[in-house]
Write a protein that holds these residues in place. Sequence first.
Motif, PDB file in Angstrom:
ATOM      1  N   PRO A  98      11.087 -35.032 -41.159  1.00 33.06           N
ATOM      2  CA  PRO A  98      10.586 -36.426 -41.694  1.00 33.06           C
ATOM      3  C   PRO A  98      11.395 -37.472 -40.835  1.00 33.06           C
ATOM      4  O   PRO A  98      10.851 -38.554 -40.596  1.00 33.06           O
ATOM      5  CB  PRO A  98      11.198 -36.576 -43.196  1.00 33.06           C
ATOM      6  N   ASP A  99      12.251 -36.993 -40.112  1.00 39.58           N
ATOM      7  CA  ASP A  99      13.152 -37.902 -39.216  1.00 39.58           C
ATOM      8  C   ASP A  99      12.682 -38.075 -37.723  1.00 39.58           C
ATOM      9  O   ASP A  99      13.035 -38.901 -36.995  1.00 39.58           O
ATOM     10  CB  ASP A  99      14.702 -37.532 -39.069  1.00 39.58           C
ATOM     11  N   ILE A 100      11.537 -37.254 -37.468  1.00 38.70           N
ATOM     12  CA  ILE A 100      11.146 -37.274 -36.319  1.00 38.70           C
ATOM     13  C   ILE A 100       9.595 -37.330 -36.190  1.00 38.70           C
ATOM     14  O   ILE A 100       9.000 -36.596 -37.081  1.00 38.70           O
ATOM     15  CB  ILE A 100      11.423 -35.924 -35.252  1.00 38.70           C
ATOM     16  N   THR A 101       9.000 -38.044 -35.267  1.00 42.95           N
ATOM     17  CA  THR A 101       7.477 -38.149 -35.016  1.00 42.95           C
ATOM     18  C   THR A 101       7.275 -37.574 -33.742  1.00 42.95           C
ATOM     19  O   THR A 101       7.529 -38.124 -32.775  1.00 42.95           O
ATOM     20  CB  THR A 101       7.131 -39.562 -35.053  1.00 42.95           C
ATOM     21  N   GLU A 102       6.610 -36.165 -33.996  1.00 41.79           N
ATOM     22  CA  GLU A 102       6.184 -35.574 -33.082  1.00 41.79           C
ATOM     23  C   GLU A 102       5.013 -36.017 -32.148  1.00 41.79           C
ATOM     24  O   GLU A 102       3.877 -36.733 -32.915  1.00 41.79           O
ATOM     25  CB  GLU A 102       5.893 -33.896 -33.226  1.00 41.79           C
ATOM     26  N   SER A 103       4.931 -35.941 -31.093  1.00 38.58           N
ATOM     27  CA  SER A 103       3.595 -36.205 -29.951  1.00 38.58           C
ATOM     28  C   SER A 103       2.888 -35.265 -29.932  1.00 38.58           C
ATOM     29  O   SER A 103       3.226 -34.037 -29.795  1.00 38.58           O
ATOM     30  CB  SER A 103       4.237 -37.228 -28.981  1.00 38.58           C
ATOM     31  N   GLN A 104       1.770 -35.463 -29.326  1.00 44.98           N
ATOM     32  CA  GLN A 104       0.869 -34.454 -28.980  1.00 44.98           C
ATOM     33  C   GLN A 104       1.719 -33.570 -27.890  1.00 44.98           C
ATOM     34  O   GLN A 104       1.746 -32.341 -27.650  1.00 44.98           O
ATOM     35  CB  GLN A 104      -0.230 -34.939 -28.183  1.00 44.98           C
ATOM     36  N   ALA A 105       2.487 -34.053 -27.000  1.00 40.90           N
ATOM     37  CA  ALA A 105       3.048 -33.506 -25.635  1.00 40.90           C
ATOM     38  C   ALA A 105       4.090 -32.513 -26.436  1.00 40.90           C
ATOM     39  O   ALA A 105       4.296 -31.481 -25.897  1.00 40.90           O
ATOM     40  CB  ALA A 105       4.040 -34.675 -24.875  1.00 40.90           C
ATOM     41  N   ASP A 106       4.799 -33.100 -27.330  1.00 44.61           N
ATOM     42  CA  ASP A 106       5.988 -32.437 -28.046  1.00 44.61           C
ATOM     43  C   ASP A 106       5.257 -30.853 -28.693  1.00 44.61           C
ATOM     44  O   ASP A 106       5.518 -29.766 -28.225  1.00 44.61           O
ATOM     45  CB  ASP A 106       6.520 -32.829 -29.284  1.00 44.61           C
ATOM     46  N   ILE A 107       3.944 -31.020 -28.991  1.00 42.28           N
ATOM     47  CA  ILE A 107       3.180 -29.848 -29.865  1.00 42.28           C
ATOM     48  C   ILE A 107       2.863 -28.858 -28.747  1.00 42.28           C
ATOM     49  O   ILE A 107       2.861 -27.728 -28.826  1.00 42.28           O
ATOM     50  CB  ILE A 107       2.229 -30.025 -30.706  1.00 42.28           C
ATOM     51  N   VAL A 108       2.277 -29.641 -27.973  1.00 42.83           N
ATOM     52  CA  VAL A 108       1.397 -28.809 -26.509  1.00 42.83           C
ATOM     53  C   VAL A 108       2.847 -27.868 -25.778  1.00 42.83           C
ATOM     54  O   VAL A 108       2.462 -26.693 -25.551  1.00 42.83           O
ATOM     55  CB  VAL A 108       0.969 -29.767 -25.664  1.00 42.83           C
ATOM     56  N   ASN A 109       3.711 -28.571 -25.319  1.00 38.27           N
ATOM     57  CA  ASN A 109       4.922 -27.764 -24.651  1.00 38.27           C
ATOM     58  C   ASN A 109       5.698 -26.884 -25.787  1.00 38.27           C
ATOM     59  O   ASN A 109       6.144 -25.894 -25.161  1.00 38.27           O
ATOM     60  CB  ASN A 109       5.906 -28.944 -24.320  1.00 38.27           C
ATOM     61  N   GLY A 110       5.826 -27.296 -26.853  1.00 35.78           N
ATOM     62  CA  GLY A 110       6.521 -26.189 -27.858  1.00 35.78           C
ATOM     63  C   GLY A 110       5.401 -24.912 -28.067  1.00 35.78           C
ATOM     64  O   GLY A 110       6.049 -23.763 -27.967  1.00 35.78           O
ATOM     65  N   SER A 111       4.210 -25.289 -28.173  1.00 40.09           N
ATOM     66  CA  SER A 111       3.485 -24.063 -28.270  1.00 40.09           C
ATOM     67  C   SER A 111       3.062 -23.248 -27.140  1.00 40.09           C
ATOM     68  O   SER A 111       2.985 -21.913 -27.204  1.00 40.09           O
ATOM     69  CB  SER A 111       2.036 -24.657 -28.762  1.00 40.09           C
ATOM     70  N   PHE A 112       3.533 -23.964 -25.892  1.00 40.87           N
ATOM     71  CA  PHE A 112       3.240 -23.158 -24.619  1.00 40.87           C
ATOM     72  C   PHE A 112       4.575 -22.052 -24.445  1.00 40.87           C
ATOM     73  O   PHE A 112       4.290 -21.093 -24.151  1.00 40.87           O
ATOM     74  CB  PHE A 112       3.259 -24.075 -23.608  1.00 40.87           C
ATOM     75  N   ARG A 113       5.630 -22.644 -24.881  1.00 44.66           N
ATOM     76  CA  ARG A 113       6.641 -21.942 -24.961  1.00 44.66           C
ATOM     77  C   ARG A 113       6.835 -20.575 -25.662  1.00 44.66           C
ATOM     78  O   ARG A 113       7.099 -19.624 -25.594  1.00 44.66           O
ATOM     79  CB  ARG A 113       8.115 -22.608 -24.977  1.00 44.66           C
TER      80      ARG A 113
END
Length: 254
Positions: A98-113
């Motif tokens: 709730p304290d962080i608003t993830e972006s598309q780039a956050d999800i894409v990069n985290g998912s790649f790793r």
Amino acid sequence: MNVEIVRMLLKKVEVESLNTSKLKILDGLKQWKGDSSTGSTEATVYHRWMYFILRNTFKDELGDSLFEEILNTHLIKRTIAPIVANESSIWWDDTSTPDITESQADIVNGSFREALQALEQNLGSDSSGWIWGRVHTIEHGHPIGQIDALRSFFNVGPFSVNGTREVINNMFFPYTEDGVYKVSSGPSTRRVVDFSDVENSMSILPTGQSGNPFSIHYKDQAEMYVKGEFRKMMLNKEEIISTSKSVLTFKPEN
């Protein structure tokens, strides 16, 4: 379509954080033409990456059970392209933080790793061994073959197989947590018909002409089917008689 999706995703990858081996994988995806041959490593990486993108995008809102259910529907595959193209979608934000608003780039990069880590754990540290044929398989099940002791006798396969979802060689499979993609549906037959010479046509079946496990024709077309091969269709009575190796005759009771 997969190639277009990859191109959109690659624009979001933070290459500065990647080491040499991961950059090599990224370069392979940049050059990928979308083929899904059994020797393709890019197909394996793409689908593993896409699974984690979907999981990290939707599971926080849907929960474990509903997310697993939607993975087995046609809705999810129709969702991939639109969600990737929509950078401002509210789905990108992880509601569990709730304290962080993830972006598309956050999800894409985290998912790649996560995808690369999972592939290393399941298929080894050498990415050249992450070939599609190791994870994409087809097995033709028989009702009696559901019993483990009888599986090898009644079931046909498993075989490593080319193809993927939503292509001409449509070997559909659901996404899974373990990254093993068992074909759940595909062509029930393939035919090439020469309308200028119908007797020159070809066809192939997934297993064989006979449904009798004791018949030599129970699974004699299975490997040809997997390899994309064909056999001549026998449409001429004289040719059928002259080339037949056996004859099955049904006689009514007197």
